[in-house]
Enzyme design. Structure first.
Site, PDB file in Angstrom:
ATOM      1  CG  ASN A   8      88.101  22.833  11.564  1.00  0.00           C
ATOM      2  OD1 ASN A   8      87.784  22.957  12.541  1.00  0.00           O
ATOM      3  ND2 ASN A   8      87.487  22.576  10.269  1.00  0.00           N
ATOM      4  CE  LYS A  10      85.412  19.784   9.864  1.00  0.00           C
ATOM      5  NZ  LYS A  10      84.879  19.269   8.626  1.00  0.00           N
ATOM      6  CG  HIS A  92      85.637  25.170   7.175  1.00  0.00           C
ATOM      7  ND1 HIS A  92      84.698  24.406   6.670  1.00  0.00           N
ATOM      8  CD2 HIS A  92      86.781  24.325   7.405  1.00  0.00           C
ATOM      9  CE1 HIS A  92      85.112  23.087   6.996  1.00  0.00           C
ATOM     10  NE2 HIS A  92      86.348  23.073   6.923  1.00  0.00           N
ATOM     11  CD  GLU A  94      82.460  21.592   8.059  1.00  0.00           C
ATOM     12  OE1 GLU A  94      82.788  21.986   9.137  1.00  0.00           O
ATOM     13  OE2 GLU A  94      82.814  20.485   7.448  1.00  0.00           O
ATOM     14  CD  GLU A 158      89.629  22.631   4.158  1.00  0.00           C
ATOM     15  OE1 GLU A 158      90.275  21.730   4.777  1.00  0.00           O
ATOM     16  OE2 GLU A 158      88.539  23.287   4.524  1.00  0.00           O
ATOM     17  N   GLY A 164      85.541  15.570   4.610  1.00  0.00           N
ATOM     18  CA  GLY A 164      84.382  14.529   5.526  1.00  0.00           C
ATOM     19  C   GLY A 164      84.046  13.449   4.728  1.00  0.00           C
ATOM     20  CB  SER A 196      89.409  12.883   2.832  1.00  0.00           C
ATOM     21  OG  SER A 196      87.903  13.086   3.273  1.00  0.00           O
TER      22      SER A 196
HETATM   23  C1  PEP Z   1      87.999  20.186   7.143  1.00  0.00           C
HETATM   24  O1  PEP Z   1      86.947  20.372   7.818  1.00  0.00           O
HETATM   25  O2  PEP Z   1      88.661  21.307   7.042  1.00  0.00           O
HETATM   26  C2  PEP Z   1      88.503  18.999   6.560  1.00  0.00           C
HETATM   27  C3  PEP Z   1      89.394  19.058   6.031  1.00  0.00           C
HETATM   28  O3  PEP Z   1      87.890  17.903   7.117  1.00  0.00           O
HETATM   29  P1  PEP Z   1      88.198  16.438   6.715  1.00  0.00           P
HETATM   30  O4  PEP Z   1      89.907  16.212   7.248  1.00  0.00           O
HETATM   31  O5  PEP Z   1      87.472  15.531   7.961  1.00  0.00           O
HETATM   32  O6  PEP Z   1      87.955  16.099   5.518  1.00  0.00           O
END
Ligand code: PEP
Length: 235
Positions: A8, A10, A92, A94, A158, A164, A196
């Protein structure tokens, strides 16, 4: 099905990032995992072209629930599919933080499926919910309200507090959550873990029961770290 290792990006990337598709294809991890890159929408066309003769698949980060028409700034799932993309990330955290509801995620997933895309429906709990001991119930509720009535899709679990932040859920908690999700949805969707994921923790996470892949944010921006994660795919 193979484990799905999904990038992803983003809101990161420029046109020359299309070269990363070739870098990933040359990393020779594609036999062990299904590799997916989800760039920002304006790069979909370039990436689909770059991936056309490779084992790398391309997906979008969102789509509209509506058919083509007067929806300024939205992206039609039919257009995403026509460009050659095969997946779309939906719900997601976000985007949910900006007000996207379970009902809207479900409507988007149904529209995506109707257009030939495979949605990856994201769910996850806040830190408050986890600390209150309600994570499994809240996530399963969120999931059951967000998934399409029919059609093929995948799920990404998630935990919001792990995205993040460098904090990763305990493997036992991942296993427990994935088992709860599996019990709710029965066979079919892969259940990815996201939050992460990095080369250093990917092996343990991808070997966890019911983990069908990883959704990777920060560590997917460099193809060497993304490929190093995908190398740990086991099925
Ligand atoms: C994500 O945004 O879906 C995600 C898992 O980000 P990160 O790996 O940076 O935690």
């Amino acid at each position: 099905m193979k484990q799905l290792i999904a990038a992803n990006w983003k809101m990161n990337g420029m046109p020359d990032w299309a070269e990363k598709v070739g870098e990933l294809a040359r990393a020779e991890v594609s036999g062990a995992a299904e590799l997916l890159i989800c760039p920002p929408a304006p790069l979909l066309s370039l990436l689909c072209e770059a991936a056309s003769d490779s084992a790398v698949t391309i997906g979008a980060q969102d789509c509209s629930a509506d058919e083509a028409g007067a929806h300024t700034g939205e992206t039609d799932a039919a257009l995403i599919a026509a460009l050659g993309a095969r997946y779309v990330i939906l719900g997601h955290s976000e985007r949910r933080a900006g007000g996207e509801s379970d009902a809207l995620v479900k409507a988007k997933a149904e529209r995506a499926i109707a257009c030939g895309l495979r949605p990856i429906v994201c769910v996850g709990e806040s830190l408050d919910v986890r600390e209150a001991g309600e994570a499994n119930a809240v996530v399963v509720d969120q999931l059951l309200s967000s998934i399409p009535e029919t059609g093929d899709y995948d799920i990404a679990y998630e935990p919001i507090w792990a995205i993040g932040t460098g904090r990763v859920a305990e493997v036992a908690d991942i296993a427990e959550m994935h088992a709860a999700i599996r019990a709710a949805v029965k066979p079919g969707p892969r259940i990815l873990y996201g939050g992460s994921v990095k080369p250093a923790n990917a092996q343990e996470i991808l070997a966890t029961s019911e983990v069908g892949g990883a959704l990777v944010g920060g560590a997917s921006l460099q193809m060497d770290s993304f490929a190093a994660i995908a190398l740990h795919a086991i099925r």
